[in-house]
Structure formats: structure tokens, C-alpha cells
Write an enzyme that holds these catalytic residues in place. Structure first.
Site, PDB file in Angstrom:
ATOM      1  N   HIS A  57       4.397   3.581  12.892  1.00  0.00           N
ATOM      2  CA  HIS A  57       3.273   4.448  13.257  1.00  0.00           C
ATOM      3  C   HIS A  57       3.643   5.435  14.363  1.00  0.00           C
ATOM      4  O   HIS A  57       2.757   6.021  14.974  1.00  0.00           O
ATOM      5  CB  HIS A  57       2.037   3.636  13.676  1.00  0.00           C
ATOM      6  CG  HIS A  57       1.515   2.735  12.605  1.00  0.00           C
ATOM      7  ND1 HIS A  57       0.384   1.948  12.768  1.00  0.00           N
ATOM      8  CD2 HIS A  57       1.953   2.475  11.345  1.00  0.00           C
ATOM      9  CE1 HIS A  57       0.164   1.260  11.659  1.00  0.00           C
ATOM     10  NE2 HIS A  57       1.114   1.565  10.786  1.00  0.00           N
ATOM     11  N   HIS A 102       0.831  -1.206   0.000  1.00  0.00           N
ATOM     12  CA  HIS A 102       0.000   0.000   0.000  1.00  0.00           C
ATOM     13  C   HIS A 102       0.865   1.255   0.000  1.00  0.00           C
ATOM     14  O   HIS A 102       1.949   1.279   0.570  1.00  0.00           O
ATOM     15  CB  HIS A 102      -0.985   0.012   1.174  1.00  0.00           C
ATOM     16  CG  HIS A 102      -0.365  -0.013   2.537  1.00  0.00           C
ATOM     17  ND1 HIS A 102      -0.008   1.139   3.214  1.00  0.00           N
ATOM     18  CD2 HIS A 102      -0.048  -1.041   3.364  1.00  0.00           C
ATOM     19  CE1 HIS A 102       0.480   0.820   4.397  1.00  0.00           C
ATOM     20  NE2 HIS A 102       0.478  -0.498   4.517  1.00  0.00           N
ATOM     21  N   ASP A 137      -0.119   4.379   1.097  1.00  0.00           N
ATOM     22  CA  ASP A 137      -0.370   5.367   2.156  1.00  0.00           C
ATOM     23  C   ASP A 137       0.438   5.055   3.406  1.00  0.00           C
ATOM     24  O   ASP A 137       0.856   3.913   3.638  1.00  0.00           O
ATOM     25  CB  ASP A 137      -1.855   5.433   2.497  1.00  0.00           C
ATOM     26  CG  ASP A 137      -2.389   4.124   3.070  1.00  0.00           C
ATOM     27  OD1 ASP A 137      -2.150   3.070   2.445  1.00  0.00           O
ATOM     28  OD2 ASP A 137      -3.031   4.151   4.138  1.00  0.00           O
ATOM     29  N   GLU A 183      -4.821   1.747   3.261  1.00  0.00           N
ATOM     30  CA  GLU A 183      -4.787   0.508   4.038  1.00  0.00           C
ATOM     31  C   GLU A 183      -4.844   0.817   5.528  1.00  0.00           C
ATOM     32  O   GLU A 183      -5.482   0.098   6.302  1.00  0.00           O
ATOM     33  CB  GLU A 183      -3.511  -0.277   3.704  1.00  0.00           C
ATOM     34  CG  GLU A 183      -3.431  -1.656   4.340  1.00  0.00           C
ATOM     35  CD  GLU A 183      -2.772  -1.665   5.710  1.00  0.00           C
ATOM     36  OE1 GLU A 183      -2.834  -2.712   6.387  1.00  0.00           O
ATOM     37  OE2 GLU A 183      -2.203  -0.627   6.126  1.00  0.00           O
ATOM     38  N   GLU A 184      -4.170   1.884   5.934  1.00  0.00           N
ATOM     39  CA  GLU A 184      -4.037   2.185   7.355  1.00  0.00           C
ATOM     40  C   GLU A 184      -5.340   2.637   7.991  1.00  0.00           C
ATOM     41  O   GLU A 184      -5.468   2.646   9.213  1.00  0.00           O
ATOM     42  CB  GLU A 184      -2.970   3.266   7.559  1.00  0.00           C
ATOM     43  CG  GLU A 184      -1.574   2.895   7.047  1.00  0.00           C
ATOM     44  CD  GLU A 184      -0.895   1.818   7.874  1.00  0.00           C
ATOM     45  OE1 GLU A 184      -1.529   1.300   8.813  1.00  0.00           O
ATOM     46  OE2 GLU A 184       0.257   1.492   7.582  1.00  0.00           O
ATOM     47  N   ASP A 215       4.163  -6.282   3.072  1.00  0.00           N
ATOM     48  CA  ASP A 215       3.656  -5.393   4.125  1.00  0.00           C
ATOM     49  C   ASP A 215       3.835  -5.984   5.512  1.00  0.00           C
ATOM     50  O   ASP A 215       2.994  -5.795   6.387  1.00  0.00           O
ATOM     51  CB  ASP A 215       2.178  -5.079   3.852  1.00  0.00           C
ATOM     52  CG  ASP A 215       1.646  -3.977   4.764  1.00  0.00           C
ATOM     53  OD1 ASP A 215       2.456  -3.209   5.298  1.00  0.00           O
ATOM     54  OD2 ASP A 215       0.415  -3.890   4.933  1.00  0.00           O
ATOM     55  N   ASP A 228       6.390   1.453   6.471  1.00  0.00           N
ATOM     56  CA  ASP A 228       5.122   0.742   6.368  1.00  0.00           C
ATOM     57  C   ASP A 228       4.154   1.639   5.590  1.00  0.00           C
ATOM     58  O   ASP A 228       3.571   2.554   6.141  1.00  0.00           O
ATOM     59  CB  ASP A 228       4.576   0.461   7.771  1.00  0.00           C
ATOM     60  CG  ASP A 228       3.187  -0.139   7.769  1.00  0.00           C
ATOM     61  OD1 ASP A 228       2.778  -0.669   6.720  1.00  0.00           O
ATOM     62  OD2 ASP A 228       2.495  -0.041   8.799  1.00  0.00           O
TER      63      ASP A 228
END
Length: 480
Positions: free
Chosen positions: A454, A76, A78, A145-146, A169, A115
Site C-alpha cells: 500500500h 482479489h 484490485d 477488497e481494499e 491474500d 497485494d
């Protein structure tokens, strides 16, 4: 001036740095999506871009691989945008400030987006290299995705011919993820009627369950931690029928185990309720001494509002005490893996109804459906109650026969000198959505070592990225 140009593999880190110069937080992917399309156009590659900003880029097989089965590479585009407290960067419009620290790459003051930016970079590096040996490549770059996998959910897979998929991922080198849970949000709405308490000396009290650890309802459901909403139901059951509920509320997110819950009640005998709460406090401390050592039950005078009548109060107590919660089944294929579970994540009271939201997860579709059926059947006994299901996404069931997993295990073992760990997770991944869209899909998820994803402390390990790249290149080479 490029910061990563001296790092190997050059193609991977070159494209990663280009990506990091473009803002690409979840919901802000148009620029990076257009960048991917420009990449494809410059190389005359077949490509597709949809209204969600998902992109598919296809490169035909290299010489000698024309008859090989095609393969999907997927990740992904994003990233999660988080900043240090003193960081002034506007991540919606500004790129990242990259730096190299020893064997890691980081972004000063913000998340790095490894990520899943590393997947984007690796796919572009593969597509850009005309010397590599590979079957037909179908590179899929999804968005958002997040924030709920909306890109993968909405993707039109018509251009995809492959039935084997290498997802990039994961964040732990040496771990092959081969299964994940599907899930949904199942919400019960129970109508309530309100009436004055039948005893003129009714007293208002507030009961609280607090101090629980909570946690992720998928990744941490196996730890046996208490659910505050469920414990509140046990207290109310033991105090009934000497009370009427005014409100019950607990939990903030459906995918989190609630760490606290509270009930406002109107009671006939306050001393009895105090005794019940003291007894339940002792029982809970004993039951959860290891998993929730800070657990406590408190009851204090106070509260307001028209109480529910006894039938409504009894229905809410029935819901909280009889609905299933927690682990339902463990996997027979992968030791220690939770196969099916549900979590009463949010309990909320309005004037005329109470809602209870359950996050249901399973890697077996029929067991996920069965838990919905259980809840629906319980609700049929409650006058006017309704059940709604939203956000449903499929699981990714473990395959006993996986040629892709076998090939990747062979390559990994030769390169590393030991076998990879084959694991599954009790949470949703895009692989589950692709498995639902592409019947018979053979899929494995891998990735390099990353830490503190994150968060603004996020780091991508360079040597791990190099080893993963070598494994991907060799795996493609052997797909003849």
C-alpha cells in the site's frame, strides 16, 4: 519488452506482468475483469462475470482426480494506488513500470499491487497448465477488497461446489492465517436540547485530549493504547455538574483508535475545571506512560455556541463513561489473539444531536451481536436515542478440525524443514465473507513475502513466490 520473463515460475510472473500492464485500482476493475473473461474464453473454461466485475473461472479435475473434492482458489484483483511525491503516472489509465532489484520485484514510483496481484497470477498459472494434477478448480477473483470487500459481499456463490478454500491474500511466508474477525459499524445518535447556561457569568472553555498514538482498531487494539474519546468522557464526568457541553468531537475513522478529542464547554467555575484537567492530565500520564507517552490534557478559554441543557449534557457524559470500549474477550483457542473488541472511533456534534460510532469486531458472531445489544440497552435509557448498524460482515471462526490446514502443514513442513506458524487476525478478511456464504467451509490463507504494501515502496520477494508456488502445486497434487 517483458521485464519478468526470466523469472521462475515463468507462468506466474508472465501473468503478473500482464496484469500490471492493466490499470486495476479499486473501483477501476472493468478492464482487468474483462481480461480474465478473455483468458477463460480462449481456453474454453466455464466462467462467470457479474455486474460488480467479480469473475469465477472453473476448470474440471485432471485425470484421476474426478472423484476428489473440489477446491476454491481465491484472491482479489484490485490494488491500492499510491505514488511517490514526484511520480506523474496516472494510475487510472496507465500500467505499472516494473523492475527487478535483487530478489524483489517493484514498480517504479508507485505501488506494485502484489497485494493481491500475485493471487491473480498464481490462479491463472494453475488454470493455464494442463500438465498439473488437481481436483476441480474454482478460481474466484473478487473486486474492491481494499475499499470494503464489496466484491466478496456481493458475489453469487451458486456456481461454487467446493467447501475448502485456499486464499492467496497474505503477505508473510510461513504464516497460515486460519481465522479473522467479523465486524460492523454501530452508530448511536443522541438528541440534545440547548438552553442558555443558568448562570449569567458562565465562561466558555475548550478541553483537549491530545498526543495519543492511536492506531488500527483491529490490528493494534491489543496494545492497550488510550482512546481519546473515552478519556474526554472521564474529564467531563469529573468536572460535572459545574459545566454544560456545547460540543464533543474526536476521531476521524471508525476503524482507528482516536488520537485526539475536544470538548467546548460553558462552565460556572473555570478554576475548578482547570484543576480537574490538571489532575486528569497527571492521571493519564501515569496510566499510559508506556503506551501513550505523549498524552496531554489542555484547557484554554474560548469557544462559542448555545450550551446543551443539563439532561442532555448528562446523557452525553453517561454515553462516554458507560459504553464498553476496547478488548472484550481473548481467544481461548489461539494464545494472544483478541477475539472480541469494540472501538469508539468517531464522536461528532451537530446542532440537535451527538453521534458516536463504534467499530465492533469478533470472530464469534454471537459475541459481536452481544456488544450491539449492550449498546442498544444503554441507549434505551436516553430519551429519543437511536442505534443503527451498518456494514455488517461475518467473522471466520477458528476450526479445531481442518483437513485443509493439516494437509498444507504437512506439505509446508516437508518442503521447508520446519512447521508454519498458524495465526489469526483481529480484522476482516474475505475469508470471513466466504465462510458466511458457504457453511462448513474449510479455509486457509497464505501468501509470499511482501514489504511496504500500500506504499510506493512495495516489493514482492521472488524466492518466496517460488516457494509458495511449489507448495500450492504440491498441495493440489495431494488433494486426490
Amino acid at each position: 519488452m517483458a521485464v519478468l520473463d526470466h523469472l521462475e515460475p515463468k507462468g506466474v510472473f508472465h501473468f503478473f506482468e500482464e496484469l500490471c500492464a492493466i490499470p486495476h485500482g479499486s473501483g477501476n476493475t472493468k478492464l482487468v475483469s474483462d481480461w480474465l473473461v478473455s483468458f477463460a474464453k480462449e481456453r474454453n473454461l466455464e466462467h462467470y462475470q457479474d455486474e460488480l466485475n467479480n469473475v469465477i473461472i472453473i476448470k474440471e479435475a485432471s485425470a484421476g482426480y474426478e472423484n476428489a473434492e473440489p477446491v476454491i482458489l481465491q484472491g482479489h484483483m484490485d490494488m491500492v494506488c499510491e505514488k511517490a511525491p514526484d511520480c506523474t503516472k496516472d494510475m487510472a489509465v496507465e500500467g505499472l513500470d516494473l523492475a527487478v532489484d535483487g530478489d524483489t520485484v517493484l514498480a517504479r514510483g508507485t505501488t506494485l499491487g502484489g497485494d493481491d496481484g500475485i493471487a491473480v497470477a498464481m490462479m491463472l498459472a494453475v488454470l493455464d497448465d494442463d500438465t498439473m494434477c488437481h481436483p476441480r478448480l474454482e478460481c474466484v477473483f473478487t473486486v474492491d477488497e481494499e475499499t470494503g470487500m464489496e466484491g466478496a459481499m456481493g458475489l453469487d456463490v451458486t456456481p461454487l461446489k467446493a467447501r475448502r478454500l485456499l486464499n492467496l491474500d497474505s503477505e508473510d511466508e510461513g504464516v497460515f492465517t486460519v481465522s479473522c474477525a467479523g465486524g460492523n459499524l454501530t452508530t448511536c445518535a443522541i438528541p440534545v436540547k440547548r438552553a442558555p447556561y443558568p448562570f449569567c457569568d458562565g465562561t466558555y472553555m475548550t478541553i483537549r485530549v491530545e498526543g495519543l498514538l492511536g492506531g488500527h482498531s483491529g490490528a493494534e487494539i491489543h496494545k492497550g493504547r488510550a482512546n481519546a474519546n473515552v478519556l474526554l468522557g472521564r474529564i467531563l464526568f469529573n468536572a460535572a455538574p459545574n459545566l454544560r457541553i456545547v460540543s464533543v468531537d474526536g476521531g476521524l475513522k471508525d476503524n482507528a483508535i482516536p488520537a485526539s478529542a475536544a470538548a467546548v464547554v460553558c462552565v460556572k467555575d473555570p478554576d475548578f475545571v482547570q484543576t480537574v484537567c490538571a489532575h486528569m492530565d497527571e492521571a493519564f500520564r501515569n496510566e499510559y506512560a508506556v503506551t501513550d507517552p505523549g498524552i496531554r490534557v489542555t484547557v484554554v478559554p474560548g469557544g462559542e455556541g448555545m450550551p446543551m441543557d443539563w439532561p442532555s449534557t448528562n446523557q452525553i457524559i453517561t454515553l462516554l463513561t458507560c459504553c464498553p470500549n476496547g478488548i472484550y474477550a481473548m481467544s481461548p483457542d489461539i494464545p494472544g489473539l483478541v477475539q472480541t473488541s469494540l472501538n469508539l472511533g468517531i464522536l461528532a456534534t451537530a446542532e440537535d444531536h451527538v453521534t458516536a460510532s463504534f467499530c465492533i469486531r469478533s470472530s464469534i458472531e454471537s459475541q459481536k451481536e452481544m456488544l450491539v445489544e449492550k449498546i442498544c440497552q444503554l441507549m434505551t435509557g436516553m430519551e429519543g436515542a437511536t442505534v443503527s448498524v451498518s456494514g455488517d460482515y461475518p467473522g471466520w471462526q477458528y476450526r479445531h478440525n481442518s483437513p485443509l490446514r493439516d494437509l498444507m502443514t504437512e506439505v509446508f513442513t516437508e518442503q521447508y524443514g520446519y512447521a508454519p506458524r498458524v495465526e489469526a487476525i483481529h480484522a476482516g478478511l474475505e475469508c470471513g465473507l466466504f465462510s458466511g456464504k458457504l457453511p462448513g467451509l474449510d479455509c486457509v490463507s497464505v501468501g509470499p513475502d511482501m514489504q511496504d504494501i500500500h506504499t510506493f515502496r512495495e516489493r514482492l520477494h521472488i524466492a518466496s513466490t517460488q516457494r509458495l508456488w511449489a507448495m500450492v502445486v504440491e498441495t493440489l497434487r495431494r488433494m486426490k
